[in-house]
Design an enzyme around this catalytic site. Structure first.
Site, mmCIF file in Angstrom:
data_model
loop_
_atom_site.group_PDB
_atom_site.id
_atom_site.type_symbol
_atom_site.label_atom_id
_atom_site.label_comp_id
_atom_site.label_asym_id
_atom_site.label_seq_id
_atom_site.Cartn_x
_atom_site.Cartn_y
_atom_site.Cartn_z
ATOM 1 N N ASP A 242 51.346 -7.259 -41.998
ATOM 2 C CA ASP A 242 51.358 -8.723 -42.069
ATOM 3 C C ASP A 242 50.204 -9.272 -42.925
ATOM 4 O OD1 ASP A 242 52.070 -11.346 -41.305
ATOM 5 O OD2 ASP A 242 50.653 -11.307 -39.645
ATOM 6 N N TYR A 542 50.268 -10.794 -27.651
ATOM 7 C CA TYR A 542 50.402 -12.216 -27.995
ATOM 8 C C TYR A 542 51.170 -12.980 -26.919
ATOM 9 C CZ TYR A 542 48.335 -11.088 -32.445
ATOM 10 O OH TYR A 542 47.443 -10.692 -33.408
ATOM 11 N N GLU A 578 43.628 -7.886 -30.128
ATOM 12 C CA GLU A 578 44.264 -9.060 -30.748
ATOM 13 C C GLU A 578 44.930 -9.919 -29.693
ATOM 14 O OE1 GLU A 578 47.009 -8.229 -33.950
ATOM 15 O OE2 GLU A 578 45.678 -6.724 -34.820
HETATM 16 C C1 GCB Z 1 49.619 -7.959 -35.069
HETATM 17 C C2 GCB Z 1 49.077 -7.238 -36.239
HETATM 18 C C3 GCB Z 1 48.430 -8.179 -37.248
HETATM 19 C C4 GCB Z 1 49.285 -9.428 -37.415
HETATM 20 C C5 GCB Z 1 49.372 -10.136 -36.089
HETATM 21 C C6 GCB Z 1 50.234 -11.394 -36.159
HETATM 22 O O1 GCB Z 1 49.850 -7.404 -34.035
HETATM 23 O O2 GCB Z 1 48.181 -6.229 -35.886
HETATM 24 O O3 GCB Z 1 48.298 -7.496 -38.455
HETATM 25 O O4 GCB Z 1 48.772 -10.285 -38.391
HETATM 26 O O5 GCB Z 1 49.940 -9.270 -35.143
HETATM 27 O O6 GCB Z 1 49.701 -12.477 -36.320
HETATM 28 O O7 GCB Z 1 51.446 -11.254 -36.096
#
Ligand code: GCB
Length: 690
Positions: A242, A542, A578
């Protein structure tokens, strides 16, 4: 006559065959399996859906890198930068190796008759102009410039080198038409001695072919596919990571000299025990076999004010130990009133008669680093990581080194109270590593393996080699506290087990006293075939974004459950690498709505609640927001001008959430390490005494 014509025909056939063979060999050299790429219709990752059985028995361990000390001038060394404005020619996307066939390296690029674009080095070439074809180019581009090498460098006893900080992805460089060096892997330095290729005191030409194509065996993986467009078939680079696949000469190009017999490489290990510091050093001497005139080394440790703190004369110039009473240890930011304390270690290689043969100065932070199943410890103290996933990314320059941007980023990191970041998803510049040392920012140092999906032996070989080069480059930085071997590989696949078992075993054998980690995103910890091989468990999640978008009431419990199940499974320290939400700067919504600044702020706050519950359990050792700043990605309908999960804009200004994050990070430092709080952390509201 007939005989002659036949022999001409024969010669033509032979020439054609040789050209064909050369082209095939070159293609292999550049390690792009074009056939493989063309047969993939949906890009990499979707080619094999069934389980693959791979055998890694023939995978060779990488040869240890020796050399590549960062170029620094000294009494015995000179450095000349080749940064500045170069000329660039874009190759034909349909014929990436045309320049090799036509030997563009043998003459000036202007003579090819192709369009010349003046471009700065260092910088990615993609966003420098308004040309969409250059931005989206797939294949090779050629760089060229002319330069002088001082005639004073033409002395017996002086060696001339060229060193590249990073070129993405693969490249071949020629000097005055002669091949100098070839390298694959972006984000890592490489160098070559060029005394035999340059003309001293005269003008020289350097030509570099840069290839940005990613394949199944590159780090990271990708695939070039042919797609039909309104203008016929076009080559398109596909990948699943990404961020934008910026390319070009991303970091500085430097010429430098060393003496004939010289300090080729240095490895340091440091420890702190109460007031006593200790540095164990190991030296490699270049050209050692030459008549042995060097007899000893002088080692000096200088403090920040350049006072000599310890001095040693060592007749064994391959290794030694320095003890430093009343040492000033290296501490992370806000963990001590004087964080990031850096000494300078000077090595002087001496002849028996006292003549100085070579001299090199290396910055060094002195600290102990340990870990166990609950935490990581610096100088015996457990750490709690408050940080970010970042990117090397900025407007116009792309991934090009920019010291002004680095200065701004470190200023923001300190303003917000962060003490760490992960170099997601590739090694950052050597200059940034020095900034991190100096500012006391801890680094989780990640290799460029992102979203790996196809686990062939050739990839494992490259992956090992990548990690070897990364660890070699960064092992002497006090700021580096762990190696991240991958981000979000498809570890639910059974074949990932053997792959990561082998990779982790090898990496641990060269890990230079750091733990291994990686960022996993499998939906259930039990499915991850990689994490059992790691020392620190890291995961990306997320909640309220990809999972249950809009639901900030579905964050705390899922986060607690997931962290606990990672812990139960592996009994290792756990970090959230993350979490985040895309946020359009200036978009406000009350009540909160996804993409608004309020939503990002609420989402952070809910995570803080989960993290505080986890912190009580001691083995939860860090929280990293995704992302420090907005960054550019490929064009897709899920990204409005790029990934907007930054707490700062791409232009490095705070979003609304940055103020909340700042309060948390500084309050954590106050609570955990008794750090003093910034006076402007809270705005004045009311005096309740009135
Ligand atoms: C993730 C990835 C990262 C992306 C992020 C996103 O899990 O590790 O490279 O930019 O999600 O914002 O989707």
């Amino acid at each position: 006559m007939r005989v002659r014509r036949n022999s001409i025909k024969m010669r033509t056939i032979i020439c054609f065959a040789i050209t064909l063979i050369c082209v095939c060999i070159l293609d292999t050299i550049l390690s792009h399996n074009v056939e493989d790429e063309l047969s993939t219709t949906h890009g990499f990752a979707h080619k094999f859906n069934v389980e693959q059985i791979y055998c890694y028995d023939d995978v060779q361990l990488p040869k240890p890198t020796v050399g590549l000390l960062y170029p620094r001038a000294s009494e015995t060394r000179e450095v000349n930068s080749l940064d500045g404005v170069w000329e660039l020619v874009r190759g034909n996307a349909s014929d990436p190796l045309q320049g090799i066939r036509e030997k563009w390296f043998g003459r000036s690029l202007r003579s090819t008759g192709r369009e010349i674009i003046k471009v700065p080095v260092p910088a990615s070439y993609n966003d420098l102009t308004v040309d969409q074809e250059l931005r989206d180019h797939v294949g090779t581009v050629w760089y060229e410039r002319h330069f002088f090498v001082p005639s004073s460098w033409n002395m017996s006893g002086t060696r001339t080198w060229i060193r590249f900080g990073s070129i993405h992805y693969a490249c071949i460089a020629w000097i005055n038409g002669q091949r100098a060096v070839k390298h694959s892997f972006g984000h890592l330095p490489f160098e070559v001695e060029i005394g035999r290729l340059v003309k001293y005191g005269q003008e020289n030409r350097i030509s570099i072919m840069v290839d940005n194509r990613l394949s199944n065996s590159t780090i990271p993986q990708g695939a070039v596919v042919n797609e039909s467009s309104d203008n016929g078939s076009v080559a398109v680079q596909t990948f699943t990571f990404d961020f934008f696949n910026y390319a070009g000469i991303h970091r500085s190009v430097q010429l430098y000299t060393t003496p004939a017999k010289y300090i080729k490489d240095i490895e340091l290990k440091t420890q702190v025990n109460k007031q006593m510091g200790r540095i164990d050093y190991r030296l490699w001497i270049g050209n050692e076999q030459e008549q042995d005139v060097s007899k000893y080394i002088n080692v000096k440790l200088l403090d920040r004010d350049r006072n000599v703190v310890t001095h040693q004369l060592n007749r064994n110039y391959h290794n030694g130990t320095l003890l430093i009473p009343n040492v000033k240890p290296w501490w992370p930011y806000l963990m001590h009133p004087e964080p990031g304390y850096m000494y300078t270690l000077e090595f002087q290689l001496m002849a028996e008669n006292g003549l100085l043969l070579d001299s090199y100065q290396l910055p060094v932070g002195i600290r102990s680093l340990n870990w166990d199943n609950d935490s990581i410890y610096i100088n015996g103290q457990p750490i709690y990581l408050r940080g970010f996933g970042k990117h090397e990314d900025s407007d116009i320059r792309g991934k090009g080194l920019d010291n002004a941007l680095l200065t701004r980023d470190f200023s923001l990191l300190k303003w917000v109270g962060a003490n760490a970041y992960r170099t997601s998803h590739y090694p950052y510049s050597e200059e940034s590593m020095e900034f991190a040392d100096e500012h006391g920012i801890m680094i989780i140092d990640e290799c460029a393996s992102v979203n790996t999906d196809l686990f062939q032996p050739e990839l494992l070989q490259n992956h090992m080699s990548y990690l070897e080069q990364l660890i070699h480059r960064d092992r002497n930085h006090a700021s580096v506290i762990a190696w991240s071997i991958a981000n979000e590989p498809r570890t639910q696949k059974p074949e990932a087990k053997d792959y990561f078992g082998k990779l982790a075993n090898y990496t641990r054998s060269i890990a230079q006293g750091r733990p291994l980690t990686a960022a996993s995103n499998v939906n259930k910890p039990i499915k991850c075939m990689m994490s059992a091989f790691l020392d620190i468990i890291g995961f990306n999640r997320y909640n309220s974004w990809y999972h249950n978008p809009g639901r900030t009431d579905m964050i705390i419990n899922p986060m607690l459950e997931e962290a606990l199940s990672w812990r139960q499974l592996h009994q290792k320290p756990v970090i959230v690498f993350e979490y985040g939400a895309d946020t359009l700067e200036g978009y406000h919504s009350l009540p909160t709505f996804i993409w608004s600044e309020e939503y990002q702020t609420t989402m952070l706050s809910k995570h803080f609640q989960a993290f505080d519950k986890l912190r009580k359990l001691k083995w939860f050792i860090g929280e990293f927001v995704w992302n420090f700043a907005d960054f550019k990605t490929e064009q897709t309908y899920t990204r409005v001008g790029g990934n907007k999960k930054g707490v700062f804009t791409r232009n490095r200004q705070p979003k609304y959430s940055a103020y909340l994050l700042r309060q948390r990070y500084h309050m954590l430092a106050y609570k955990l390490n008794n750090a003093s709080l910034p006076t402007d952390l809270f705005n004045y509201i009311i005096d309740f005494g009135l």
